[in-house]
Design a protein around this motif. Structure first.
Motif, PDB file in Angstrom:
ATOM      1  N   HIS A  98       0.908  -1.249  -0.028  1.00  0.00           N
ATOM      2  CA  HIS A  98       0.032   0.238   0.038  1.00  0.00           C
ATOM      3  C   HIS A  98       0.817   1.338  -0.219  1.00  0.00           C
ATOM      4  O   HIS A  98       2.126   1.475   0.744  1.00  0.00           O
ATOM      5  N   THR A 313     -10.969  -1.948   4.240  1.00  0.00           N
ATOM      6  CA  THR A 313     -11.083  -1.988   2.732  1.00  0.00           C
ATOM      7  C   THR A 313      -9.849  -2.778   2.134  1.00  0.00           C
ATOM      8  O   THR A 313      -8.771  -2.471   2.555  1.00  0.00           O
ATOM      9  N   ASP A 319      -4.155   3.095  -4.144  1.00  0.00           N
ATOM     10  CA  ASP A 319      -5.268   3.854  -3.774  1.00  0.00           C
ATOM     11  C   ASP A 319      -5.265   4.240  -2.329  1.00  0.00           C
ATOM     12  O   ASP A 319      -5.129   3.361  -1.591  1.00  0.00           O
ATOM     13  N   PRO A 320      -5.220   5.361  -1.959  1.00  0.00           N
ATOM     14  CA  PRO A 320      -4.945   5.740  -0.472  1.00  0.00           C
ATOM     15  C   PRO A 320      -6.165   5.658   0.235  1.00  0.00           C
ATOM     16  O   PRO A 320      -5.965   5.564   1.596  1.00  0.00           O
ATOM     17  N   ASP A 321      -7.255   5.341  -0.117  1.00  0.00           N
ATOM     18  CA  ASP A 321      -8.557   5.133   0.659  1.00  0.00           C
ATOM     19  C   ASP A 321      -8.771   3.585   0.888  1.00  0.00           C
ATOM     20  O   ASP A 321      -9.646   3.279   1.699  1.00  0.00           O
ATOM     21  N   VAL A 322      -7.886   2.681   0.395  1.00  0.00           N
ATOM     22  CA  VAL A 322      -7.980   1.275   1.003  1.00  0.00           C
ATOM     23  C   VAL A 322      -6.995   1.180   2.072  1.00  0.00           C
ATOM     24  O   VAL A 322      -5.958   1.791   2.473  1.00  0.00           O
ATOM     25  N   PHE A 323      -7.027   0.051   2.755  1.00  0.00           N
ATOM     26  CA  PHE A 323      -6.480  -0.392   4.045  1.00  0.00           C
ATOM     27  C   PHE A 323      -5.420  -1.284   3.490  1.00  0.00           C
ATOM     28  O   PHE A 323      -4.262  -1.099   3.855  1.00  0.00           O
TER      29      PHE A 323
END
Length: 509
Positions: A98, A313, A319-323
């Motif tokens: 990530h 997620t 994607d910075p919005d997923v974990f």
């Protein structure tokens, strides 16, 4: 990061080179499964060519004054600071860590380079005066020659930081083999190293499989071999290198424990379990895997953990919005699924199944495993014994701290273990009795600061040498001992000195 096709090359003696045998394998983006480039599978001949370049560079590099060598370490540090985001994106593309964690990995390597800047202080030797009449002793730390290193896929930047700055800062030269599954960071980093003006041959990059590594075993120019990888690979290198008298620094596999006591701060505990167990999709050597929970809080812990895990997620590493991003490959995904099946067959309860996570359309061909939780696990089950290297947590109930310590002591691996408690007695007992190399108290990832050594014990370390800190200096140098007699040039050599027993004793043997 550009979507341009990536052709990974070897870097030998200051030049980027295609592999002469023409053998390459595809480089894939684990977030999508798409082929994004190709990586050479270098021949043994190419590997030996890289070693020869390093050997040729060694005499001049080792003779360079230490402050001048350190100038290059300072320049590497500045280059990483100035290119932090570019290097992090390189990790997120082919290793699919990530992006937030990739930034953190690059940040940690910057800290390691800061620590490497203290090499001059750590290379100071020792002197003892007055061994005998006019005789002194001195120990100096000297470089040895050419070292070779093998990196795993999961921390391409971190392992570079553990090996190369310390090796070359102490006066050695280096041949580095990145993982064929995550070579892009080192390609980008080598471009930055070239820009520092580092003399050719001091650092060489060669890509490939086991043939690349095995070519080092009987190469008389190779002094030592370093590895971060699995325990079977570490043992294989130890056997091959040891047969030919090479030094080795070999970090192997792990099965890390977390012990939650009845007074554990629950919010902090859950937060750290999520980051440790699911961060990097569970693909790090200090990821928590086995969680021993005392029975007083066992039910509450499971309820809180499941609720939090279900809300995480999963998706594209960029994607910075997923974990959580994907695991490294289709093969790794298949292996994790196999262990989930083994856990069910052994009688553990699959409280949360991560085999089919919800994914965006663009990532459905990627290699994803979601958060997975087993309860009612016993230490004899495969999911509790084996290194799964994925986001799979095994929860076990214990009666007291002794039960948790017994589990840790009986496991063949000894990398890391953490305890969550507010009780100083529990803390000190755990530190003293947990049979592992790295210990955490109220932290989920017990990674030591770069000033301190990093490495496990038992099956997690083959040999004795660890990375980072003064341990790294000791590995990459040898102690040379000088016995020095001072003579007054005006006095000559008195005949009585021949009868001086102290003189005879100092040269005995």
């Amino acid at each position: 990061m550009s979507s341009q096709y990536i052709k990974i090359k070897n870097h030998i003696n200051g030049e980027w080179l295609d592999e002469s045998n023409g053998q390459y394998e595809p480089l894939k983006n684990p977030s999508t499964g798409a082929v994004i480039g190709e990586v050479p599978l270098s021949s043994a001949e190419t590997s030996r060519q890289a070693v020869a370049a390093a050997a040729e560079a060694f005499p001049e590099w080792s003779a360079m004054p230490l402050p001048k060598r350190m100038d290059f370490i300072f320049k590497m540090h500045r280059a990483m600071v100035d290119n932090h985001e570019m290097l992090a994106e390189a990790i997120a593309v082919d290793q699919a860590k990530h992006i937030a964690e990739a930034r953190g990995e690059v940040g940690r390597v910057i800290e390691i380079l800061q620590m490497a800047c203290s090499i001059p202080a750590l290379m100071q030797g020792e002197t003892i005066q007055g061994i005998a009449n006019n005789i002194n002793g001195r120990v100096i730390k000297a470089p040895l020659g050419v070292f070779c290193g093998v990196a795993p896929f999961n921390f391409p930047a971190l392992v570079f930081g553990w090996f190369i700055p310390f090796a070359i800062g102490t006066g050695n030269t280096f041949v580095y083999k990145p993982s064929t599954e995550s070579p892009l960071f080192m390609q980008r980093m080598m471009d930055l190293i070239v820009e520092t003006g580092l003399p050719k041959g001091v650092v060489n990059i060669v890509h490939g499989d086991r043939d690349t590594v095995e070519a080092w075993y009987d190469d008389e120019n190779v002094t030592g071999i370093c590895l971060v990888g699995s325990t079977p690979t570490a043992k294989s290198i130890a056997a091959g290198a040891g047969k030919h008298g090479k030094k080795t620094m070999l970090l192997g596999g792990a099965k890390n424990f977390l012990l939650a006591m009845e007074d554990a701060p629950m919010d902090l505990l859950i937060e750290n379990v999520l980051m440790s167990g699911y961060g990097s999709a569970g693909q790090r050597c200090l990821a928590v895997s086995n969680i021993a929970v005392v029975e007083e809080i066992y039910d509450e812990f499971i309820e809180r953990l499941l609720e939090a895990s279900k809300n995480l997620t999963v998706g594209d590493a960029m994607d910075p919005d997923v974990f959580m991003g994907p695991v490294i490959s289709a093969k790794a995904k298949e292996r994790i699924h196999h262990y989930i099946d083994l856990g069910i067959e052994a009688g553990a309860k699959l409280a949360l199944d991560g085999r089919n996570p919800d994914l965006p359309e663009a990532n459905r061909d990627g290699y994803f495993v979601g958060p997975t939780v087993f309860t009612d696990v016993t230490p004899c089950m495969p999911i509790a014994k084996d290194e799964i290297f994925g986001p799979v947590l095994s929860i076990m109930k214990v009666g007291c701290i002794n039960g948790g310590l017994r589990m840790i002591r009986n496991h063949e691996m000894g990398n890391g273990a953490c305890i969550f408690t507010q009780n100083s007695y529990y803390t000190e007992k755990f530190i003293n009795e947990a049979d592992v190399g790295m210990i955490g108290v109220n932290v989920g990832v017990c990674a030591p600061h770069p000033y301190l050594p990093f490495g496990g014990i038992k099956g997690s370390l083959v040999g004795n040498n660890k990375v980072q800190g003064k341990d790294a200096i000791d590995f990459f140098t040898q102690n040379k001992v000088a016995t020095i007699r001072t003579v007054d040039p005006k006095a000559g050599q008195p005949a009585a000195a021949k009868k001086d027993s102290s003189v005879r004793s100092c040269v005995a043997g």
